[in-house]
Design an enzyme around this catalytic site. Sequence first.
Site, mmCIF file in Angstrom:
data_model
loop_
_atom_site.group_PDB
_atom_site.id
_atom_site.type_symbol
_atom_site.label_atom_id
_atom_site.label_comp_id
_atom_site.label_asym_id
_atom_site.label_seq_id
_atom_site.Cartn_x
_atom_site.Cartn_y
_atom_site.Cartn_z
ATOM 1 N N HIS A 1 0.827 -1.214 0.000
ATOM 2 C CA HIS A 1 0.000 0.000 0.000
ATOM 3 C C HIS A 1 0.857 1.258 0.000
ATOM 4 O O HIS A 1 1.854 1.336 0.727
ATOM 5 C CB HIS A 1 -0.913 -0.003 1.232
ATOM 6 C CG HIS A 1 -1.711 1.257 1.402
ATOM 7 N ND1 HIS A 1 -2.625 1.687 0.465
ATOM 8 C CD2 HIS A 1 -1.729 2.191 2.397
ATOM 9 C CE1 HIS A 1 -3.174 2.821 0.881
ATOM 10 N NE2 HIS A 1 -2.647 3.146 2.041
ATOM 11 N N SER A 2 0.482 2.231 -0.818
ATOM 12 C CA SER A 2 1.075 3.572 -0.801
ATOM 13 C C SER A 2 2.605 3.522 -0.920
ATOM 14 O O SER A 2 3.145 3.046 -1.914
ATOM 15 C CB SER A 2 0.627 4.298 0.471
ATOM 16 O OG SER A 2 0.938 5.661 0.426
#
Length: 416
Positions: free
Chosen positions: A292-293
């Site tokens: 994620h991210s």
Amino acid sequence: MSISLSSLIFLPIWISTAQIQQGGPDEKEKTTALKDLLSRINLDELMRKDEPPLDFPDTLEGFEYAFNEKGQLRHIKTGEPFVFNYREDLHRWNQKRYEALGEIITKYVYELLEKECHLQKVSIPVDATESEPKSFIFMSEDALTNPQKLMVLIHGSGVVRAGQWARRLIINEDLDSGTQIPFIKRAVDEGYGVIVLNPNENYIEVEKPKMRKQSSADGTDEPAEKRERKDRVSKETKKRRDFYEKYRNPQKEKEMMQLFIRENGSPEEHAVYVWDHFIAQSAAESVFFVAHSYGGLAFVELMIQREADVKSKVTAVALTDSVHNVWHQEAGKTIREWMRENCCNWVSSSEPLDTSVESMLPDCPRVSAGTDRHELTSWKSFPSIFKFFAEASQAKSSSQKPTLTRRSHRIKHEEL
């Protein structure tokens, strides 16, 4: 606009001081008297009336909060969600209270990883001495021995730690959307080994040692009168600085320093270290990443540094609103081509889940996560990610290229 108690007290004194300083020499005695008055004011006692002590509970029960059967954080007595602005017009105090609760949440999630998900906490560096700073990751019992599949989870940057996607979601929404626990449980049910990275645990904080005052030079060649004047000015400057600092921050917190963890001083270093010492040593025929991210950026950096090894072991990568950039990170053509075939990025978008989203970057396909909230992209794309992995695994076993989730969904969308 609110005016604090201390401002009301000091305002007339400051005005009087300014008026006196505009007067002639006869006013010097009044100036001295006012300075003496200011020096006698107990700032600690005064400011405590403006801001309560930064002393918070160290348990959820102490905060009078608990997670209910739906995994939602609720007040024990009122049943209400967490309130950030507990004290009006005291943003600093409210923020410190929120941070204190966040630290408790982090420990709570660690406990869930061990008790509910049955993961083991493993210290790193693996050869750390007793005295050096250490971090840790979490692994399932079969993470290194599972001959078939291994899933690796990497969260983004900021205050989140192992097992979390977003602290804000854990506190304001629920444990399912804010933690990696649903991913871990489903992965275990589907026969994956699991490794949970902890890329933001890069250092430990210790109290900064107080600097010893250095004795000033003799100044034997300097006239005594000049030396005394310099000392007097220095003392006055220090006094004013201390006065301001005490007024600005009466509840002065300890000065801390950071001791970085060897070979894990950044998320990128951490990803490479865990790859070398754990993932690369695992028996799994197929490795799958969910990143994620900033975790996506860390994965791309891992590919740049361990390209051949990653290509030989990793079957598919699910990115959720990844912030990687193949140009800035200088990912080569062969890496970009591999990402186009083996990665998919579920990005924040108002389009329905899995709808194709155009990109200016020549790397992996981008599809909608079904939400325009960055922190929710992992949770919203949860079912699609496991479908993507299943398709990639099936394609590998039949020696075919994986059929990306976005393609099948795009065809259905066009047909409709």
